[in-house]
Design an enzyme around this catalytic site. Sequence first.
Site, PDB file in Angstrom:
ATOM      1  N   SER A  96      -4.717   0.538   2.526  1.00 57.05           N
ATOM      2  CA  SER A  96      -4.218   1.666   3.331  1.00 57.05           C
ATOM      3  C   SER A  96      -3.053   1.286   4.233  1.00 57.05           C
ATOM      4  O   SER A  96      -2.866   1.854   5.299  1.00 57.05           O
ATOM      5  CB  SER A  96      -5.344   2.271   4.183  1.00 57.05           C
ATOM      6  OG  SER A  96      -6.263   2.956   3.378  1.00 57.05           O
ATOM      7  N   GLU A 118       1.199  -2.178  -5.727  1.00 57.65           N
ATOM      8  CA  GLU A 118      -0.198  -2.586  -5.804  1.00 57.65           C
ATOM      9  C   GLU A 118      -1.000  -1.524  -6.532  1.00 57.65           C
ATOM     10  O   GLU A 118      -0.533  -0.402  -6.753  1.00 57.65           O
ATOM     11  CB  GLU A 118      -0.783  -2.811  -4.402  1.00 57.65           C
ATOM     12  CG  GLU A 118      -0.831  -1.558  -3.548  1.00 57.65           C
ATOM     13  CD  GLU A 118      -1.398  -1.819  -2.161  1.00 57.65           C
ATOM     14  OE1 GLU A 118      -1.631  -2.986  -1.817  1.00 57.65           O
ATOM     15  OE2 GLU A 118      -1.621  -0.839  -1.438  1.00 57.65           O
ATOM     16  N   ASP A 145       0.768   2.255  -6.806  1.00 56.10           N
ATOM     17  CA  ASP A 145       1.842   2.624  -5.896  1.00 56.10           C
ATOM     18  C   ASP A 145       3.110   1.863  -6.258  1.00 56.10           C
ATOM     19  O   ASP A 145       3.058   0.675  -6.595  1.00 56.10           O
ATOM     20  CB  ASP A 145       1.449   2.295  -4.452  1.00 56.10           C
ATOM     21  CG  ASP A 145       0.243   3.098  -3.994  1.00 56.10           C
ATOM     22  OD1 ASP A 145       0.001   4.185  -4.551  1.00 56.10           O
ATOM     23  OD2 ASP A 145      -0.458   2.632  -3.071  1.00 56.10           O
ATOM     24  N   ASN A 164      -4.746   0.408  -6.299  1.00 57.69           N
ATOM     25  CA  ASN A 164      -5.913   0.722  -5.478  1.00 57.69           C
ATOM     26  C   ASN A 164      -7.095   1.032  -6.395  1.00 57.69           C
ATOM     27  O   ASN A 164      -7.036   2.002  -7.159  1.00 57.69           O
ATOM     28  CB  ASN A 164      -5.632   1.937  -4.595  1.00 57.69           C
ATOM     29  CG  ASN A 164      -4.448   1.713  -3.680  1.00 57.69           C
ATOM     30  OD1 ASN A 164      -4.608   1.189  -2.595  1.00 57.69           O
ATOM     31  ND2 ASN A 164      -3.264   2.091  -4.138  1.00 57.69           N
ATOM     32  N   ARG A 218      -5.263   3.942  -8.595  1.00 57.42           N
ATOM     33  CA  ARG A 218      -3.990   4.553  -8.229  1.00 57.42           C
ATOM     34  C   ARG A 218      -2.970   3.442  -8.033  1.00 57.42           C
ATOM     35  O   ARG A 218      -3.201   2.506  -7.265  1.00 57.42           O
ATOM     36  CB  ARG A 218      -4.114   5.370  -6.938  1.00 57.42           C
ATOM     37  CG  ARG A 218      -2.983   6.376  -6.747  1.00 57.42           C
ATOM     38  CD  ARG A 218      -2.953   6.955  -5.356  1.00 57.42           C
ATOM     39  NE  ARG A 218      -2.458   5.982  -4.393  1.00 57.42           N
ATOM     40  CZ  ARG A 218      -3.109   5.603  -3.303  1.00 57.42           C
ATOM     41  NH1 ARG A 218      -4.294   6.098  -3.020  1.00 57.42           N
ATOM     42  NH2 ARG A 218      -2.568   4.712  -2.479  1.00 57.42           N
ATOM     43  N   GLU A 252     -10.704   0.102   7.598  1.00 58.59           N
ATOM     44  CA  GLU A 252     -10.563   1.455   7.040  1.00 58.59           C
ATOM     45  C   GLU A 252     -11.846   2.268   7.154  1.00 58.59           C
ATOM     46  O   GLU A 252     -12.068   3.216   6.402  1.00 58.59           O
ATOM     47  CB  GLU A 252     -10.129   1.347   5.576  1.00 58.59           C
ATOM     48  CG  GLU A 252      -8.789   0.675   5.393  1.00 58.59           C
ATOM     49  CD  GLU A 252      -8.466   0.430   3.933  1.00 58.59           C
ATOM     50  OE1 GLU A 252      -8.210   1.418   3.223  1.00 58.59           O
ATOM     51  OE2 GLU A 252      -8.486  -0.729   3.499  1.00 58.59           O
ATOM     52  N   TYR A 266      -2.767   9.207   6.646  1.00 55.61           N
ATOM     53  CA  TYR A 266      -3.953   9.951   7.065  1.00 55.61           C
ATOM     54  C   TYR A 266      -3.744  10.897   8.242  1.00 55.61           C
ATOM     55  O   TYR A 266      -4.614  11.713   8.527  1.00 55.61           O
ATOM     56  CB  TYR A 266      -5.078   8.956   7.400  1.00 55.61           C
ATOM     57  CG  TYR A 266      -5.387   8.043   6.240  1.00 55.61           C
ATOM     58  CD1 TYR A 266      -5.918   8.558   5.058  1.00 55.61           C
ATOM     59  CD2 TYR A 266      -5.127   6.685   6.293  1.00 55.61           C
ATOM     60  CE1 TYR A 266      -6.186   7.740   3.977  1.00 55.61           C
ATOM     61  CE2 TYR A 266      -5.396   5.853   5.219  1.00 55.61           C
ATOM     62  CZ  TYR A 266      -5.927   6.386   4.062  1.00 55.61           C
ATOM     63  OH  TYR A 266      -6.173   5.571   2.992  1.00 55.61           O
ATOM     64  N   GLY A 294      -8.309   6.790  -2.059  1.00 59.29           N
ATOM     65  CA  GLY A 294      -8.867   7.635  -1.010  1.00 59.29           C
ATOM     66  C   GLY A 294      -9.326   8.990  -1.546  1.00 59.29           C
ATOM     67  O   GLY A 294      -8.755   9.537  -2.481  1.00 59.29           O
TER      68      GLY A 294
END
Length: 326
Positions: free
Chosen positions: A146, A282, A262, A284, A260, A17, A221, A288
């Site tokens: 990601s 999961e 998800d 994070n 964050r 990443e 992205y 990002g």
Amino acid sequence: MSAMRRVTVLLGGASAEREVSLSSGGEVIKALRAVGHEVTPLDPGHDVMALVSGLREQRPDVVFNALHGRFGEDGAIQGVLEWMGLPYTHSGIRASSTAMDKAASRALFIAAGLPMANGKTVTIAELAEADPLPAPYVVKPLDEGSSVGVSIVREGSNRRAEIASAWRYGPLALVESYIAGREITVGVLDDGENEPQALTVTDILPNVATGHDFYDYDAKYGDGGSRHVLPAAIHPDIFRRACEIAIAAHKVLGCAGASRSDFRYDDTDCGPDEPGRLALLEVNTQPGMTPTSLLPEQAAFCGISYEELCDRLVREAERRAERSRR
């Protein structure tokens, strides 16, 4: 806003990443300079000693960790920063390493009673030999972020053998039952002094017309890869429950600063008054911070500018370091 601080922004790094981290870090640098901090970038690459030397030379008051993936959000860099006695943003060693290990975090979430998809860890040899779960199912690396390396094996597909033969993420993989529906996400901010705050729920709609049938790396992205709808137009019970679970998962891991969560949300066969099924995917620990990233977008929706968000994370890092010294 806080008083001016010398801030080193870690960006780039050695993970898959790297490009995302360079983008995140570049935006963070501009934001922190805009609010008056003295900011210096530092790309650690593969060299830990170069990282240590760079930090000793820069002598920051706070390190803003904008690294993603392995060596950036798996506890390794956090361990170096702890050893050097430097305050740093986002989660510490334990939360970072546990969240990055999908098998370990999954076990914690299940023990805490949080809803997860059916799944298990398998060897790549087992995956090559036979379907580990009834199709459709998802194959994931244990320690990438990601959506790097994530694939869906659908009924009647011959992709399983192809995925196994091309696998480059270690001897193990996590497989989980595929949950139909949509992906939603909830950002959490934690100043260390008050209860963690769920920002809102974002409905993530990958652009199927450009070949994205789930929220993969390019959908995250790439330009036009996905559309974000916030607040998500979903059943109010699910909206509320997603926020509750995101806060609970943040606490279970012991996250700090921001996280964050998800989710998959299956409302495909629901009537207008039926809530549907929610499953945590999961957490994070280093969300990002690119122009298309979800956490800054949610913060802006709640009236927190990008510059303020970055400054908040710096201030929280300092306060956390001060508490640990007492």
